[in-house]
Structure formats: structure tokens, C-alpha cells
Motif scaffolding. Structure first.
Motif, PDB file in Angstrom:
ATOM      1  N   CYS A 205     -44.442 -34.164 -16.181  1.00  0.00           N
ATOM      2  CA  CYS A 205     -43.112 -34.352 -15.586  1.00  0.00           C
ATOM      3  C   CYS A 205     -42.975 -33.606 -14.263  1.00  0.00           C
ATOM      4  O   CYS A 205     -42.390 -34.136 -13.304  1.00  0.00           O
ATOM      5  CB  CYS A 205     -42.031 -33.898 -16.565  1.00  0.00           C
ATOM      6  N   LEU A 206     -43.487 -32.390 -14.196  1.00  0.00           N
ATOM      7  CA  LEU A 206     -43.427 -31.634 -12.946  1.00  0.00           C
ATOM      8  C   LEU A 206     -44.241 -32.320 -11.850  1.00  0.00           C
ATOM      9  O   LEU A 206     -43.827 -32.368 -10.690  1.00  0.00           O
ATOM     10  CB  LEU A 206     -43.922 -30.208 -13.167  1.00  0.00           C
ATOM     11  N   ALA A 212     -42.085 -37.795  -6.741  1.00  0.00           N
ATOM     12  CA  ALA A 212     -40.836 -38.522  -6.493  1.00  0.00           C
ATOM     13  C   ALA A 212     -40.042 -37.885  -5.354  1.00  0.00           C
ATOM     14  O   ALA A 212     -39.483 -38.586  -4.503  1.00  0.00           O
ATOM     15  CB  ALA A 212     -39.993 -38.566  -7.770  1.00  0.00           C
ATOM     16  N   ILE A 213     -39.987 -36.552  -5.324  1.00  0.00           N
ATOM     17  CA  ILE A 213     -39.284 -35.856  -4.235  1.00  0.00           C
ATOM     18  C   ILE A 213     -39.957 -36.151  -2.899  1.00  0.00           C
ATOM     19  O   ILE A 213     -39.287 -36.397  -1.886  1.00  0.00           O
ATOM     20  CB  ILE A 213     -39.241 -34.345  -4.513  1.00  0.00           C
ATOM     21  N   ASN A 218     -39.658 -38.463   2.311  1.00  0.00           N
ATOM     22  CA  ASN A 218     -40.406 -39.158   3.355  1.00  0.00           C
ATOM     23  C   ASN A 218     -39.738 -40.470   3.745  1.00  0.00           C
ATOM     24  O   ASN A 218     -39.762 -40.867   4.917  1.00  0.00           O
ATOM     25  CB  ASN A 218     -41.837 -39.420   2.895  1.00  0.00           C
ATOM     26  N   ALA A 219     -39.137 -41.146   2.766  1.00  0.00           N
ATOM     27  CA  ALA A 219     -38.421 -42.386   3.070  1.00  0.00           C
ATOM     28  C   ALA A 219     -37.216 -42.112   3.962  1.00  0.00           C
ATOM     29  O   ALA A 219     -36.979 -42.819   4.954  1.00  0.00           O
ATOM     30  CB  ALA A 219     -37.989 -43.068   1.777  1.00  0.00           C
ATOM     31  N   ILE A 251     -50.617 -37.814   2.848  1.00  0.00           N
ATOM     32  CA  ILE A 251     -50.739 -36.854   1.740  1.00  0.00           C
ATOM     33  C   ILE A 251     -50.103 -37.429   0.475  1.00  0.00           C
ATOM     34  O   ILE A 251     -50.660 -37.322  -0.623  1.00  0.00           O
ATOM     35  CB  ILE A 251     -50.081 -35.513   2.115  1.00  0.00           C
ATOM     36  N   MET A 252     -48.926 -38.042   0.622  1.00  0.00           N
ATOM     37  CA  MET A 252     -48.237 -38.604  -0.535  1.00  0.00           C
ATOM     38  C   MET A 252     -49.052 -39.730  -1.166  1.00  0.00           C
ATOM     39  O   MET A 252     -49.172 -39.809  -2.403  1.00  0.00           O
ATOM     40  CB  MET A 252     -46.863 -39.113  -0.109  1.00  0.00           C
ATOM     41  N   CYS A 253     -49.606 -40.610  -0.338  1.00  0.00           N
ATOM     42  CA  CYS A 253     -50.420 -41.712  -0.867  1.00  0.00           C
ATOM     43  C   CYS A 253     -51.663 -41.188  -1.582  1.00  0.00           C
ATOM     44  O   CYS A 253     -52.014 -41.660  -2.675  1.00  0.00           O
ATOM     45  CB  CYS A 253     -50.821 -42.650   0.262  1.00  0.00           C
TER      46      CYS A 253
END
Length: 364
Positions: A205-206, A212-213, A218-219, A251-253
């Protein structure tokens, strides 16, 4: 002595009926290769980030560079510590009973696996939040996000990750040797106790929350930058924002691709009350996918720099013959211009000023 109550024999029951085998020579070879490549990549990224931090004293970019440096340093130590322990385990023929009588090595290995797994995800989300504030609230960012505050944020993130990693030890729950006998983590076989399930679900979950954050911030940052770009022609103050958002998206991808299999696998094990249906090979594959995140992270800063992107643009525009983006956007200006553009774009009278511009300038 009863093995269920002896910390020195914790997890050794897995070793007797293990059906997950790895080729020793191949595993040692790949472990050494991954560790070496990871150390070299992260070291090179640290040098690049430190030079950038010394060159650009802009407050908006300095905070981002500090967080990025913290992420790369964390990945570097993750390769050093976890890689060294893994190579030692392989070199010792995975004979845990011989070198882990007191279960100290397994506990250290498990703590490091949790810490160096969660900490980069947390830092990636903090970087996304920092950039979102820097773009949407530049005045607040320039006055409140000082280097001292960023260092405090880094310390708090690391302490929180350490707390999560030490939670089983504080609750007198030993980390378990996994079925492949090559690493230690939470209990993943025959998970029936609620506390064992809780640790697995907490980790998952963390991790998903951090991703998700990052996605949400970023969006928001990307949409804000695009709105300012189309509303105002004064782009030079935003060039470093575009560079950093490209790095954050990469980084997110990378984190989503590398970590999703492992997080999903741990969540499924924690949810299944009747025993885990995940095979040892599935867990080991998901772990190796997650390990690639620490190798690919530094290459984001090595390859997705302004100079590299500028050259790629020149090559692409030369091959395609299409002028998509004005190269003037890549010119770096001072923080004053950045704040000036943000203030103009957010002021009530900005729309009137924009409407007075000639149509020829709007088509650039």
C-alpha cells in the motif's frame, strides 16, 4: 529447543523443502554484474547532479537537485549493501544454517530490502510534490522551500522508511529466508497470521500510494506548464521546469514498470488467507524487476539532461524536417524570469496583455 521460538532458527524450515533452485554460477555472475553496473551508474549520476547543483544556484532547481541526489545516493547504497550480501550468500552456497545461526544477517538483509525498496519510491513522490509546488506556487516555493527544509524532508523520509523496515523487529517478528534461499523478506509462505499479512499489505500500500502521489502531482505540473506555455510567449523562465518534469515522468514510468509486479505479488500474498498461490519463481522474477529500478533511475539524469535532449531534438528535427519546438525554450534563465512569468500568468490582467499580442507571435 523449539524452532518456532528460537530466533536463531527463524525461517530455516523453508530450506528443507525448497523447490525453487537457481544456478549458482549464473546467479553469482548476474549479481556481480548488476551490482557493478548499478554502482557505476549511480556514481556517474551523483557526479552529474553535484556539478549541476554547483552550476545552477537557482533556488527552484536547487531543491529538486538535492532530492534527486538523495534518491541516487539511496540507490547507490542499496546496490552496495544488498548486492554485497547477495553475492556473499551465493558464494557461500546459500548455506544459511552455517553463517546465520543467530539470524542477524537475515534480519539485516530484510531491513535493507524494505528500506531500499520504499525509500526511493517515497523520494520520487516527494520530488513530484516539490515540483508541483514549484510550478503552481512559485512565490511560496521560493520563500519556503529552502535547502534546510529540503534536507529536513530527506531526513524525515529516510526515518519513516527506517521505521517501516524495523517494525517487524520491534514486534519481535524475525525476517524470513525466502524459498529461493537467496534473500530475506517478510513471511511469504503459508501466511496465516494477521500480522504477517499486515506487513505485506503495508509495504504494498505504501508503494502504490507513493506511485499514485507521483502520478497525480506530475499530471498537475504538466498541465500547468502547458497552460502557461500556450498563454504566454515568455518561455525562457520555464525551460528548467520542462527539463525536470521530463525527468520526473521518466522516473515515475520506470518505478511503475519495475515495482508494480513486486507490489502486486506481495499484495496478493497478503490478501490470500488460505495460503499463498504465488510460486517462488514468480516472486523471484518480480524481485529482479524491482532491482532494475535502482539501475535505471540514474540513467534518467544521465540521459534526460537539457544538453542531451537538445541534441536529440536537433537530430530528430533534422531527420524529420519538422520544426516542432522552438529551441529558445531550452535556454536557461534566472529565477527572476521564472517568477515573473508565473506572476504574469496568474494575475487577472494577464489575459488582457496576451490578447494584445499580434497573431503572428501567437503562431510561433
Amino acid at each position: 529447543m523449539n524452532s518456532s521460538k528460537s530466533p536463531g532458527l527463524a525461517g530455516f524450515g523453508v530450506l528443507k523443502n525448497s523447490t525453487c533452485h537457481t544456478e549458482k554460477k549464473i546467479s553469482v555472475f548476474f549479481s556481480i554484474i548488476f551490482m557493478t553496473v548499478g554502482i557505476l551508474s549511480n556514481s556517474l549520476a551523483i557526479v552529474i547532479l553535484m556539478k549541476a547543483y554547483q552550476r545552477f544556484r537557482q533556488k527552484s532547481k536547487a531543491s529538486f537537485l538535492l532530492l534527486a541526489s538523495g534518491l541516487v545516493v539511496t540507490d547507490l547504497f542499496g546496490h552496495l549493501i544488498n548486492g554485497a550480501i547477495a553475492v556473499f550468500v551465493y558464494a557461500s552456497d546459500k548455506d544459511w544454517i552455517r553463517f546465520n545461526q543467530s539470524n542477524i544477517l537475515c534480519s539485516v538483509f530484510g531491513i535493507c530490502m524494505v528500506f531500499f525498496g520504499l525509500c526511493p519510491l517515497f523520494l520520487g513522490s516527494v520530488m513530484a510534490v516539490e515540483r508541483c509546488i514549484g510550478v503552481t506556487k512559485p512565490i511560496f516555493h521560493s520563500t519556503k522551500m529552502t535547502s534546510r527544509h529540503v534536507k529536513m524532508m530527506l531526513t524525515m523520509v529516510c526515518l519513516f522508511a527506517v521505521l517501516i523496515a524495523l517494525l517487524p523487529i520491534l514486534r519481535f517478528r524475525a525476517y524470513q529466508i525466502q524459498a529461493s534461499r537467496t534473500w530475506c523478506f517478510y513471511k511469504t509462505e503459508h501466511v496465516e497470521d494477521w500480522e504477517d499479512r499486515f506487513y505485506l499489505l503495508l509495504f504494498s500500500c505504501l508503494g502504490f500510494l507513493a506511485l499514485a502521489i507521483s502520478f497525480l502531482c506530475n499530471a498537475v505540473t504538466g498541465i500547468t506548464l502547458l497552460r502557461v506555455k500556450f498563454k504566454s510567449q515568455q518561455r525562457q523562465g520555464r525551460s528548467h521546469h520542462f527539463e525536470m518534469i521530463i525527468q520526473l515522468l521518466a522516473i515515475m514510468c520506470v518505478s511503475c514498470i519495475c515495482w508494480s509486479p513486486f507490489l502486486v505479488t506481495m499484495a496478493r500474498i497478503g490478501i490470500n488467507e488460505g495460503g499463498s498461490k504465488e510460486t517462488c519463481e514468480t516472486i523471484l522474477f518480480a524481485l529482479r524487476m524491482a532491482t532494475w529500478n535502482q539501475i535505471l533511475d540514474p540513467w534518467v539524469y544521465i540521459l534526460l539532461r537539457k544538453a542531451v535532449l537538445k541534441n536529440l531534438y536537433k537530430i530528430t528535427s533534422g531527420c524529420c524536417g519538422v520544426h516542432v519546438i522552438n529551441l529558445h525554450m531550452w535556454e536557461l534563465s534566472s529565477i527572476k524570469n521564472s517568477l515573473k512569468v508565473a506572476a504574469i500568468s496568474e494575475s487577472p490582467g494577464s489575459s488582457k496583455q496576451i490578447n494584445l499580442q499580434p497573431l503572428s507571435s501567437m503562431g510561433q
